[in-house]
Design an enzyme around this catalytic site. Structure first.
Site, PDB file in Angstrom:
ATOM      1  N   SER A 135      -0.111  -1.043  -4.273  1.00 11.57           N
ATOM      2  CA  SER A 135      -1.005  -1.924  -3.519  1.00 11.57           C
ATOM      3  C   SER A 135      -2.207  -2.341  -4.356  1.00 11.57           C
ATOM      4  CB  SER A 135      -1.457  -1.240  -2.220  1.00 11.57           C
ATOM      5  OG  SER A 135      -2.417  -0.221  -2.460  1.00 11.57           O
ATOM      6  N   ALA A 146       3.034   4.208  -3.704  1.00  8.61           N
ATOM      7  CA  ALA A 146       2.754   3.111  -2.768  1.00  8.61           C
ATOM      8  C   ALA A 146       1.303   2.642  -2.880  1.00  8.61           C
ATOM      9  CB  ALA A 146       3.054   3.557  -1.337  1.00  8.61           C
ATOM     10  N   TYR A 147       0.393   3.595  -3.001  1.00 13.30           N
ATOM     11  CA  TYR A 147      -1.020   3.241  -3.147  1.00 13.30           C
ATOM     12  C   TYR A 147      -1.254   2.495  -4.450  1.00 13.30           C
ATOM     13  CZ  TYR A 147      -6.084   3.794  -3.607  1.00 13.30           C
ATOM     14  OH  TYR A 147      -7.436   3.555  -3.783  1.00 13.30           O
ATOM     15  N   ALA A 148      -0.695   3.008  -5.554  1.00 16.52           N
ATOM     16  CA  ALA A 148      -0.871   2.352  -6.847  1.00 16.52           C
ATOM     17  C   ALA A 148      -0.282   0.947  -6.825  1.00 16.52           C
ATOM     18  CB  ALA A 148      -0.227   3.181  -7.951  1.00 16.52           C
TER      19      ALA A 148
END
Length: 249
Positions: free
Chosen positions: A161, A157-159
């Protein structure tokens, strides 16, 4: 490079997320470079004030402004404050961000939405104001991450974003054709900040530190040095993502 400057003769930089971690190092480095700095913080007024005090004690010029980077009216007011206090905006650094980690199958979708609101919408909203207001000879610098290449478990999810940031930056660079404004992204690797260290045991931190040929974690000042380059002399670097990660593959 344009000779436009603030009334005080300094270039003017807005740094979101400037009250801590990499953002603070960036704010202090740009101030040391001679820029007046507007530190945009989310909620910790005391910490932002400490950064302002540190900059002014060193002979620099800075103010702190509270803003939600994902709220367009709040961001517009932060840019208004920069123009009111210093006469204009030359550099915008999108350093605000949050990192919430979990395997994809277990990611809380409320956390997913909160992270994307800050990291994607926040970057877009700040960049939108920057595109409208940054003066000729200026620079817009967004923050990505080296995790987009590493594909580490729990970082999906972070990647995702930050991959959006990689997509936004070169498009905006082309949209600003003819205005002498550069747009780039910086992609740090593992860096010794509370954002990275939170929730990790010593074994994990040591393992990630040794992933780079330099065998250490990055320091906030390492990334600030790259931002300083893009914010000043790097007029022929445009539409790029620069990986500031010590050689991490």
């Amino acid at each position: 490079m344009s000779t436009q400057r603030s009334e005080q003769g300094r270039r003017v930089a807005i740094v979101t997320g400037g009250s801590g971690g990499i953002g603070r190092a960036v704010a202090e480095r740009l101030a040391a470079d001679g820029q007046s700095v507007v530190i945009v913080y989310a909620g910790n007024k005391a910490t932002a004030g400490e950064v302002v005090d540190a900059i002014t004690a060193s002979g620099g010029s800075a103010i702190a402004v509270q803003a939600d980077v994902a709220d367009e009216q709040s961001v517009e007011q932060a840019f208004d404050a920069a123009e009111r206090e210093f006469g204009g905006v030359d550099v915008v650094v999108n350093a605000a961000g949050i990192m919430l980690l979990a395997p994809l199958a277990e990611m809380d979708l409320a956390d997913f939405d909160r992270m994307h609101r800050t990291n994607v919408r926040g970057t877009f909203v700040v960049a939108q104001q920057a595109a409208r207001r940054v003066r000729g000879g200026g620079a817009i610098i967004n923050f990505s991450t080296s995790v987009t290449k590493l594909a580490l478990p729990t970082y999906s999810a972070y990647a995702a974003s930050k991959a959006a940031v990689d997509a936004i930056s070169p498009v905006l660079a082309k949209e600003l054709r003819g205005r002498d404004i550069t747009v780039n992204a910086v992609a740090p690797g593992p860096t010794a900040t509370p954002l990275f260290l939170r929730g990790k045991d010593e074994e994990t931190i040591d393992r990630m530190a040794h992933m780079t040929p330099l065998e250490r974690l990055g320091r906030p000042e390492d990334t600030a040095e790259v931002v300083s380059f893009l914010a000043g002399p790097a007029r022929w670097v445009n539409g790029q993502t620069l990986y500031a990660n010590g050689g991490l593959a």
